[in-house]
Design an enzyme around this catalytic site. Structure first.
Site, PDB file in Angstrom:
ATOM      1  N   GLU A   1     113.066   5.414  41.514  1.00 50.63           N
ATOM      2  CA  GLU A   1     114.511   5.350  41.294  1.00 50.63           C
ATOM      3  C   GLU A   1     115.228   4.409  42.251  1.00 50.63           C
ATOM      4  OE1 GLU A   1     116.389   9.138  40.985  1.00 50.63           O
ATOM      5  OE2 GLU A   1     115.163   9.765  39.277  1.00 50.63           O
TER       6      GLU A   1
ATOM      7  N   ARG B   1     117.579  39.561  28.748  1.00 46.15           N
ATOM      8  CA  ARG B   1     117.892  38.448  29.636  1.00 46.15           C
ATOM      9  C   ARG B   1     117.270  37.172  29.067  1.00 46.15           C
ATOM     10  NH1 ARG B   1     121.192  41.357  30.899  1.00 46.15           N
ATOM     11  NH2 ARG B   1     121.594  42.394  32.908  1.00 46.15           N
TER      12      ARG B   1
ATOM     13  N   ARG C   1     124.717  11.795  32.628  1.00 45.54           N
ATOM     14  CA  ARG C   1     124.212  13.131  32.341  1.00 45.54           C
ATOM     15  C   ARG C   1     124.922  13.651  31.105  1.00 45.54           C
ATOM     16  NH1 ARG C   1     119.389  13.210  34.485  1.00 45.54           N
ATOM     17  NH2 ARG C   1     119.343  13.074  36.779  1.00 45.54           N
TER      18      ARG C   1
ATOM     19  N   GLU D   1     109.371   9.673  43.256  1.00 48.62           N
ATOM     20  CA  GLU D   1     110.737   9.535  42.754  1.00 48.62           C
ATOM     21  C   GLU D   1     111.549   8.553  43.587  1.00 48.62           C
ATOM     22  OE1 GLU D   1     111.774  10.602  39.947  1.00 48.62           O
ATOM     23  OE2 GLU D   1     109.958  11.767  39.524  1.00 48.62           O
TER      24      GLU D   1
ATOM     25  N   GLU E   1     117.469   5.654  32.382  1.00 50.12           N
ATOM     26  CA  GLU E   1     117.117   5.127  33.700  1.00 50.12           C
ATOM     27  C   GLU E   1     117.367   3.623  33.812  1.00 50.12           C
ATOM     28  OE1 GLU E   1     113.080   6.313  34.077  1.00 50.12           O
ATOM     29  OE2 GLU E   1     113.566   8.317  34.815  1.00 50.12           O
TER      30      GLU E   1
ATOM     31  N   GLY F   1     120.689  32.843  37.826  1.00 55.34           N
ATOM     32  CA  GLY F   1     121.136  33.761  36.783  1.00 55.34           C
ATOM     33  C   GLY F   1     120.763  33.304  35.387  1.00 55.34           C
TER      34      GLY F   1
ATOM     35  N   ALA G   1     115.604  12.183  42.349  1.00 56.17           N
ATOM     36  CA  ALA G   1     115.009  13.484  42.042  1.00 56.17           C
ATOM     37  C   ALA G   1     114.144  13.387  40.798  1.00 56.17           C
ATOM     38  CB  ALA G   1     116.107  14.537  41.850  1.00 56.17           C
TER      39      ALA G   1
END
Length: 208
Positions: A100, A40, A67, A96, A147, A119, A79
């Protein structure tokens, strides 16, 4: 009782083939219920916090930034990472929101806790609900990198719910927070949410 339960399969061997500045990759050989072993591979992550800031007009404060992995500029909740070991997640969330969105809040509650992708990563995320919003004080955060292009907006909660269900918004933290808040408002109300210092077994922290 429907409740997640801590459990750990036996690990025969473990290695960390990669460690970046913040996250890494761990590879474990895990014993399966039939006695066989399977590998895994998963991302190791310090954890993170997010803030669903709701103003008096029932609007949610959003930020938008690029992103790179998905090649999109996404609308998100403020976040950040829990990159200080043992840091109180509320303090991180307040930081944050200031950095932000140059904003502060008078009341904080825990909205929801999740594993972002259990997962493939051990990242744990706590989303706070912040109300009683006002402009922050002092010098603004000195942004850098991606940013520098952060945009902000305030969107009515009802509109956000519609956009999420229409497939127009994809950030998992925003989707989870939006639907969790809508559920809370239509159920027991915000007063039924956990206090901001509620225990978080996934990422234990120092109170205060």
């Amino acid at each position: 009782m429907i409740k997640d339960m801590a459990e750990e399969f036996a690990v025969r061997s473990s290695a960390q083939p990669f460690q970046g500045k913040i996250t890494g990759v761990r590879s474990d050989e895990v014993r399966m219920p039939d006695g066989s072993y399977a590998r895994r591979d998963y991302q190791t992550h310090p954890g993170s916090v997010a803030v669903l800031a709701l103003d008096e007009q029932q609007r949610v404060l959003l930020v938008r930034q690029y992103r790179h992995p998905v090649r999109q500029r996404l609308w998100e909740l403020p976040a950040g990472l829990l990159d200080v070991p043992g840091e109180n997640p509320l303090h991180a969330a307040q930081r944050e929101l200031f950095e932000e969105a140059y904003c502060k809040a008078g009341d904080w509650r825990v909205l929801v806790d999740i594993y972002t992708s259990p997962g493939g990563s051990d990242e744990a995320l706590r989303i706070f609900l912040a109300t009683g919003l006002s402009e922050a004080e002092g010098e603004k955060f000195d942004a850098h990198g991606e940013e520098l292009e952060i945009e902000t907006a305030r969107v009515p909660l009802t509109e956000l719910v519609s956009l999420v269900l229409a497939g127009e918004l994809h950030n998992p933290t925003l989707v989870t927070g939006t639907l969790a808040l809508q559920t809370a408002l239509s159920g027991g109300g915000l007063g039924a949410l956990r206090p901001a210092d509620a225990p978080w077994p996934a990422r234990p922290f120092t109170a205060g």
